[in-house]
Design a protein around this motif. Structure first.
Motif, mmCIF file in Angstrom:
data_model
loop_
_atom_site.group_PDB
_atom_site.id
_atom_site.type_symbol
_atom_site.label_atom_id
_atom_site.label_comp_id
_atom_site.label_asym_id
_atom_site.label_seq_id
_atom_site.Cartn_x
_atom_site.Cartn_y
_atom_site.Cartn_z
ATOM 1 N N VAL A 46 0.976 -0.519 -0.412
ATOM 2 C CA VAL A 46 -0.477 -0.158 -0.304
ATOM 3 C C VAL A 46 0.586 1.048 0.245
ATOM 4 O O VAL A 46 1.910 1.354 0.766
ATOM 5 N N GLU A 47 0.473 2.364 -1.315
ATOM 6 C CA GLU A 47 1.463 3.388 -1.415
ATOM 7 C C GLU A 47 1.694 4.002 -0.531
ATOM 8 O O GLU A 47 2.019 5.115 0.744
ATOM 9 N N ALA A 48 0.155 4.879 -0.025
ATOM 10 C CA ALA A 48 -0.045 5.347 0.369
ATOM 11 C C ALA A 48 -1.766 5.848 1.228
ATOM 12 O O ALA A 48 -2.166 5.052 0.579
ATOM 13 N N ILE A 49 -1.765 6.123 2.312
ATOM 14 C CA ILE A 49 -2.685 5.477 3.493
ATOM 15 C C ILE A 49 -3.531 6.859 3.882
ATOM 16 O O ILE A 49 -2.517 7.712 4.647
ATOM 17 N N ILE A 50 -4.667 8.108 3.368
ATOM 18 C CA ILE A 50 -4.990 8.880 3.747
ATOM 19 C C ILE A 50 -6.213 8.935 4.680
ATOM 20 O O ILE A 50 -7.156 8.336 3.991
ATOM 21 N N ALA A 51 -6.082 9.634 5.773
ATOM 22 C CA ALA A 51 -7.641 9.596 6.156
ATOM 23 C C ALA A 51 -8.147 10.529 5.620
ATOM 24 O O ALA A 51 -8.036 11.687 5.155
ATOM 25 N N VAL A 52 -9.786 10.052 5.914
ATOM 26 C CA VAL A 52 -10.355 11.872 5.941
ATOM 27 C C VAL A 52 -11.454 11.653 7.475
ATOM 28 O O VAL A 52 -11.913 10.854 7.481
ATOM 29 N N ALA A 53 -11.598 13.397 7.887
ATOM 30 C CA ALA A 53 -11.686 13.125 9.969
ATOM 31 C C ALA A 53 -12.148 14.484 9.645
ATOM 32 O O ALA A 53 -12.521 15.385 8.655
ATOM 33 N N SER A 54 -13.169 14.918 10.752
ATOM 34 C CA SER A 54 -13.556 15.926 10.780
ATOM 35 C C SER A 54 -13.792 15.871 12.220
ATOM 36 O O SER A 54 -13.740 14.915 12.576
ATOM 37 N N GLY A 55 -13.916 17.048 12.421
ATOM 38 C CA GLY A 55 -13.776 17.615 13.850
ATOM 39 C C GLY A 55 -15.429 16.150 14.535
ATOM 40 O O GLY A 55 -15.828 16.179 15.803
ATOM 41 N N LYS A 56 -16.271 17.391 13.714
ATOM 42 C CA LYS A 56 -17.969 17.164 14.170
ATOM 43 C C LYS A 56 -18.039 16.287 13.211
ATOM 44 O O LYS A 56 -18.271 15.749 12.330
ATOM 45 N N GLY A 57 -19.564 15.373 13.855
ATOM 46 C CA GLY A 57 -20.238 14.376 13.570
ATOM 47 C C GLY A 57 -21.137 15.051 12.281
ATOM 48 O O GLY A 57 -21.370 15.479 12.344
ATOM 49 N N GLY A 58 -21.701 13.514 10.987
ATOM 50 C CA GLY A 58 -22.467 14.122 10.018
ATOM 51 C C GLY A 58 -21.936 15.350 9.647
ATOM 52 O O GLY A 58 -23.076 15.372 8.929
ATOM 53 N N VAL A 59 -21.189 15.237 9.729
ATOM 54 C CA VAL A 59 -20.825 16.231 8.552
ATOM 55 C C VAL A 59 -20.441 16.306 6.644
ATOM 56 O O VAL A 59 -20.212 17.213 5.910
ATOM 57 N N GLY A 60 -20.472 15.023 6.635
ATOM 58 C CA GLY A 60 -20.582 13.954 5.521
ATOM 59 C C GLY A 60 -19.356 13.668 5.487
ATOM 60 O O GLY A 60 -19.047 13.592 3.650
ATOM 61 N N LYS A 61 -18.883 13.067 6.466
ATOM 62 C CA LYS A 61 -17.536 12.492 6.315
ATOM 63 C C LYS A 61 -16.981 11.666 5.221
ATOM 64 O O LYS A 61 -16.382 10.697 4.496
ATOM 65 N N SER A 62 -18.509 10.048 5.240
ATOM 66 C CA SER A 62 -18.524 8.920 5.398
ATOM 67 C C SER A 62 -18.330 9.091 3.439
ATOM 68 O O SER A 62 -17.637 8.311 2.300
ATOM 69 N N THR A 63 -19.569 9.731 3.319
ATOM 70 C CA THR A 63 -20.036 10.569 1.567
ATOM 71 C C THR A 63 -19.248 11.225 1.048
ATOM 72 O O THR A 63 -18.658 10.378 0.101
ATOM 73 N N LEU A 64 -17.710 11.712 1.872
ATOM 74 C CA LEU A 64 -16.997 12.187 0.567
ATOM 75 C C LEU A 64 -16.213 10.938 0.782
ATOM 76 O O LEU A 64 -15.252 11.239 -0.129
ATOM 77 N N ALA A 65 -15.316 10.220 2.092
ATOM 78 C CA ALA A 65 -14.376 9.027 1.638
ATOM 79 C C ALA A 65 -14.820 7.944 0.839
ATOM 80 O O ALA A 65 -13.812 7.745 0.127
ATOM 81 N N VAL A 66 -15.867 7.902 0.307
ATOM 82 C CA VAL A 66 -16.566 7.036 -0.963
ATOM 83 C C VAL A 66 -15.781 7.960 -2.130
ATOM 84 O O VAL A 66 -15.708 7.269 -2.731
ATOM 85 N N ASN A 67 -16.790 9.412 -1.910
ATOM 86 C CA ASN A 67 -16.961 9.243 -3.944
ATOM 87 C C ASN A 67 -14.833 9.869 -3.560
ATOM 88 O O ASN A 67 -14.837 9.869 -4.957
ATOM 89 N N LEU A 68 -14.984 10.387 -2.745
ATOM 90 C CA LEU A 68 -12.936 10.794 -2.818
ATOM 91 C C LEU A 68 -12.622 9.641 -3.302
ATOM 92 O O LEU A 68 -11.197 9.721 -4.519
ATOM 93 N N ALA A 69 -12.609 8.403 -2.246
ATOM 94 C CA ALA A 69 -11.744 6.711 -3.477
ATOM 95 C C ALA A 69 -12.338 6.564 -5.155
ATOM 96 O O ALA A 69 -11.522 6.508 -5.406
#
Ligand SMILES: Nc1ncnc2c1ncn2[C@@H]1O[C@H](COP(=O)(O)OP(=O)(O)OP(=O)(O)O)[C@@H](O)[C@H]1O
Ligand SMILES: [Mg+2]
Length: 385
Positions: free
Chosen positions: A125-148
């Motif tokens: 695995v070349e690079a592992i990157i985190a998608v994070a937020s301080g606050k819940g429910g801001v759309g992190k998981s949605t972004l993580a999937v679409n970013l991937a």
């Protein structure tokens, strides 16, 4: 999380926790005490065909405990109905002492953590990157999937890991109902969806299982998902982090061999304060912040197409400037994104010609550029879209 259907690859036989504990009475810790009475055993999570727990010991005693871990795994795997038994050894490090976390794989890339200890990379695995937020429910998981998915459209081989142990979302966001198959009893084969290699604790544990896990258990679950899954060769692994900046998130940021973090925020002041905490957390553990994404940035009326800045658009761009980190782009608040996302049909894969997919792809390009600029993914493998 989606309810499991009968298409699962393992049969649905419930394992009782008591049954597991009774079997473990026959496993002795190094001083001869039966394992359940040794004080080292975490909560046992037992589901259909799967048993999962960790043994927490002092870092100096790891060697002596490894045969105990192995034996525990064998004993539990021999129980009727058990397809997979995952037992992790978690080393408790005394303050100031060097880390001696047990790792079973060779490490190509090593990042120094906050206290200078080495965080092992994942082979292949070349690079592992985190998608994070301080606050819940801001759309992190949605972004993580679409970013991937967006990184995938740029010609990269991409994996996605759901590190939100308490509230895994990938089974729902990618409509995955099957369970990962095991390879040789211990290693897991990830699920493939829309060209992404996917792993989530939600694939292993049922919706009904209460996610009240102790700290070491969370870490061992993560360690297993990183190191005991056949990820194969990946250019980028996107990690969907749990919300918040508490101890659990800090530990994760520290223990996962991250090459960078993408912070998601909505434009409101309160979310931005939390985003600031997120930036500070990653800086503390020496993980470079690749940039900030503004989600639900502005509202586009689905009927007339008119745009309104209901949350005060632009706050995240401003915040990025203040902290000297890149602004990676913005995603509008749109009913299509919510409906598609919650139905397991992410827009980048299912509406690739639409404006929302384009917004996510732009963010993916910006992330790729940041990684490339930092030399964290080799330029040779990047194909221009
Ligand atoms: N740009 C958007 N437009 C409309 N809805 C969105 C957008 N982004 C996310 N959502 C919706 O907002 C909700 C929360 O999103 P998501 O689960 O991705 O957030 P999260 O930050 O991962 O949450 P949690 O903190 O619970 O993990 C979901 O219903 C999702 O479909
Ligand atoms: Mg989430």
């Amino acid at each position: 999380m989606a309810r499991r259907e009968d298409s699962s690859v393992v049969s649905k036989m419930a394992i009782a926790k008591e049954q597991v504990l009774a079997a473990l009475e026959g496993v002795r810790s190094p001083d001869g005490t039966p394992l359940p009475g040794s004080g080292a055993l975490s909560d046992v999570v037992a589901g259909e065909g799967k048993v999962f727990f960790s043994i927490t010991v002092d870092a100096e005693a790891v060697k002596a405990w490894e045969p105990v871990r192995k034996r525990a795994e064998e004993v539990v795997r021999a129980l009727p109905g058990v397809q997979t038994a995952l037992v992790a050894l978690t080393a408790e490090r005394k303050a100031g002492a060097p880390s001696s976390r047990p790792t079973r794989s060779a490490a190509p890339g090593v990042r120094p953590g906050a206290q200078g200890e080495a965080v092992q990379g994942i082979p292949g695995v070349e690079a592992i990157i985190a998608v994070a937020s301080g606050k819940g429910g801001v759309g992190k998981s949605t972004l993580a999937v679409n970013l991937a998915l967006g990184l995938g459209t740029l010609g990269l081989k991409v994996g996605i890991l759901d590190a939100d142990i308490y509230g895994p979302s990938l089974p729902k966001l990618l409509a995955i109902k099957e369970r990962p198959q095991t390879i040789g009893g211990t290693r897991l084969k990830p699920i493939t969806r829309y060209g992404l290699t996917v792993m989530s604790i939600g694939f292993l544990i049922d919706e009904e299982t209460p996610m009240i896990w102790r700290g070491p258990m969370v870490m061992s679950a993560l360690t297993q998902m990183l190191r005991e899954v056949e990820w194969g060769a990946l250019d980028v692994m996107v990690v969907d982090m749990p919300p918040g900046t508490g101890d659990a998130q800090l530990t994760m940021a520290q223990q996962v061999p991250l090459k960078g973090a993408v912070i998601v925020s909505t434009p409101q002041d309160l979310a931005l304060i939390d985003a600031r905490r997120g930036i500070a957390m990653f800086k503390r553990v020496n993980v470079p912040v690749l940039g900030i994404v503004e989600n639900m940035s502005y509202f586009v009326c689905p009927e007339c197409g008119a745009r309104s800045d209901i949350f005060g658009h632009g706050g995240a761009r401003h915040e990025a400037q203040r902290h000297g980190v890149p602004f990676l782009g913005e995603v509008p608040l749109h009913i299509t994104i919510r409906e598609k996302s919650d139905a397991g049909l992410p827009v980048v894969a299912t509406e690739p010609d639409g404006p929302h997919a384009a917004a996510y792809r732009n963010i993916a390009s910006a992330v790729r550029d940041q990684l490339r600029a930092a030399g964290r993914i080799a330029p040779k493998i990047v194909i221009e879209a």
